[in-house]
Design a protein around this motif. Structure first.
Motif, PDB file in Angstrom:
ATOM      1  N   UNK A   1       0.829  -1.210   0.000  1.00  0.00           N
ATOM      2  CA  UNK A   1       0.000   0.000   0.000  1.00  0.00           C
ATOM      3  C   UNK A   1       0.864   1.260   0.000  1.00  0.00           C
ATOM      4  N   UNK A   2       1.915   1.259   0.812  1.00  0.00           N
ATOM      5  CA  UNK A   2       2.808   2.419   0.888  1.00  0.00           C
ATOM      6  C   UNK A   2       3.501   2.675  -0.450  1.00  0.00           C
ATOM      7  N   UNK A   3       3.939   1.611  -1.100  1.00  0.00           N
ATOM      8  CA  UNK A   3       4.600   1.764  -2.397  1.00  0.00           C
ATOM      9  C   UNK A   3       3.619   2.268  -3.454  1.00  0.00           C
TER      10      UNK A   3
ATOM     11  N   UNK B   1       4.985   5.626  -3.091  1.00  0.00           N
ATOM     12  CA  UNK B   1       6.270   5.283  -3.683  1.00  0.00           C
ATOM     13  C   UNK B   1       7.332   5.020  -2.636  1.00  0.00           C
ATOM     14  N   UNK B   2       6.916   4.764  -1.417  1.00  0.00           N
ATOM     15  CA  UNK B   2       7.836   4.540  -0.300  1.00  0.00           C
ATOM     16  C   UNK B   2       7.120   4.726   1.015  1.00  0.00           C
ATOM     17  N   UNK B   3       7.866   5.054   2.049  1.00  0.00           N
ATOM     18  CA  UNK B   3       7.274   5.215   3.367  1.00  0.00           C
ATOM     19  C   UNK B   3       6.381   6.448   3.438  1.00  0.00           C
ATOM     20  N   UNK B   4       5.193   6.330   4.028  1.00  0.00           N
ATOM     21  CA  UNK B   4       4.319   7.495   4.223  1.00  0.00           C
ATOM     22  C   UNK B   4       4.722   8.326   5.435  1.00  0.00           C
TER      23      UNK B   4
ATOM     24  N   UNK C   1       1.227  12.874  -3.448  1.00  0.00           N
ATOM     25  CA  UNK C   1       1.704  12.074  -2.326  1.00  0.00           C
ATOM     26  C   UNK C   1       3.105  11.501  -2.531  1.00  0.00           C
ATOM     27  N   UNK C   2       3.552  11.428  -3.789  1.00  0.00           N
ATOM     28  CA  UNK C   2       4.892  10.905  -4.058  1.00  0.00           C
ATOM     29  C   UNK C   2       5.957  12.001  -4.006  1.00  0.00           C
TER      30      UNK C   2
END
Length: 214
Positions: A121-123, A127-130, A205-206
């Motif tokens: 889900x995070x990816x 695209x990584x850690x939220x 978000x990214x």
């Protein structure tokens, strides 16, 4: 003693650096390097030695974060390296104990499946850690698991109280796994909520550079 943020000081202004070779990061790497040692010991049925290594891993889980906050050595690398190393270590330990027949299958299942869902889900969304804050239940969950896994291994070391030690281990691991499911569900909800909040604010978000405006 603080449950969260141990070592935090009010008399300094924290600066997050981009340095990799900080004392906390080195401690994290050394701890992570002990994981294959643990796996090898379990594979060789050296349960007492494996218990000692796992006990060291578990008891020093807080050290890197404490030093980072106490001595103002917080780094961008440490912010993702420490939780990543902790999660991977716990997953490898759980799988090793299950494969060796020491731990029940549900231990690995309860730890790995939620983490894979969160990682996916995070990816997908960020695209990584939220970069979510660790919750109190997350800390308690981790403490229970870090105490329960060495205890379960200790129950395989010959002694007069093996059954009692195993019972204590399960009494720690069962609520630890339930807490992991709870914490994972909470993190998942926070992850989705943060993604929606950033979208509503017109932010990508990214694009982490714009998160401070959310």
């Amino acid at each position: 003693m603080r449950l969260m943020g141990a070592g935090t000081r009010e008399d300094i202004e924290y600066v997050v650096t981009d340095r990799f070779w900080t004392v906390p990061n080195i401690i994290t790497l050394v701890r992570f390097c002990l994981v294959p040692v643990f796996v090898a010991l379990v594979a060789g049925e050296e349960n007492l030695e494996a218990f000692i290594v796992l006990a060291v891993l578990s008891s020093t889980d807080w050290v890197d974060g404490y030093i980072a906050r106490r001595f103002n050595q917080i780094s961008t690398v440490g912010q993702w390296l420490d939780p990543l190393a902790d999660r991977l270590s716990l997953m490898v330990v759980a799988v090793t104990l299950v494969v060796s027949g020491i731990a029940p299958w549900w231990l690995a299942l309860a730890l790995i499946v939620p983490d894979l869902i969160l990682a996916g889900t995070s990816l997908a969304l960020f695209g990584g850690s939220p970069k979510l804050q660790v919750s109190a239940i997350g800390k308690i969950r981790t403490a229970l698991l870090l105490a329960g896994t060495p205890a379960l291994l200790l129950s395989r070391v010959p002694g007069p109280d093996q059954q009692l030690v195993e019972t204590i281990a399960l009494c720690l691991l069962i609520p630890g796994c339930l807490g992991h499911l709870w914490a994972s569900g909470d993190y998942l909800a926070q992850c989705v909520a943060k993604h929606r909040r950033l979208r509503r604010a017109g932010l990508d978000p990214r694009d982490r550079a714009g998160w401070s405006n959310a």
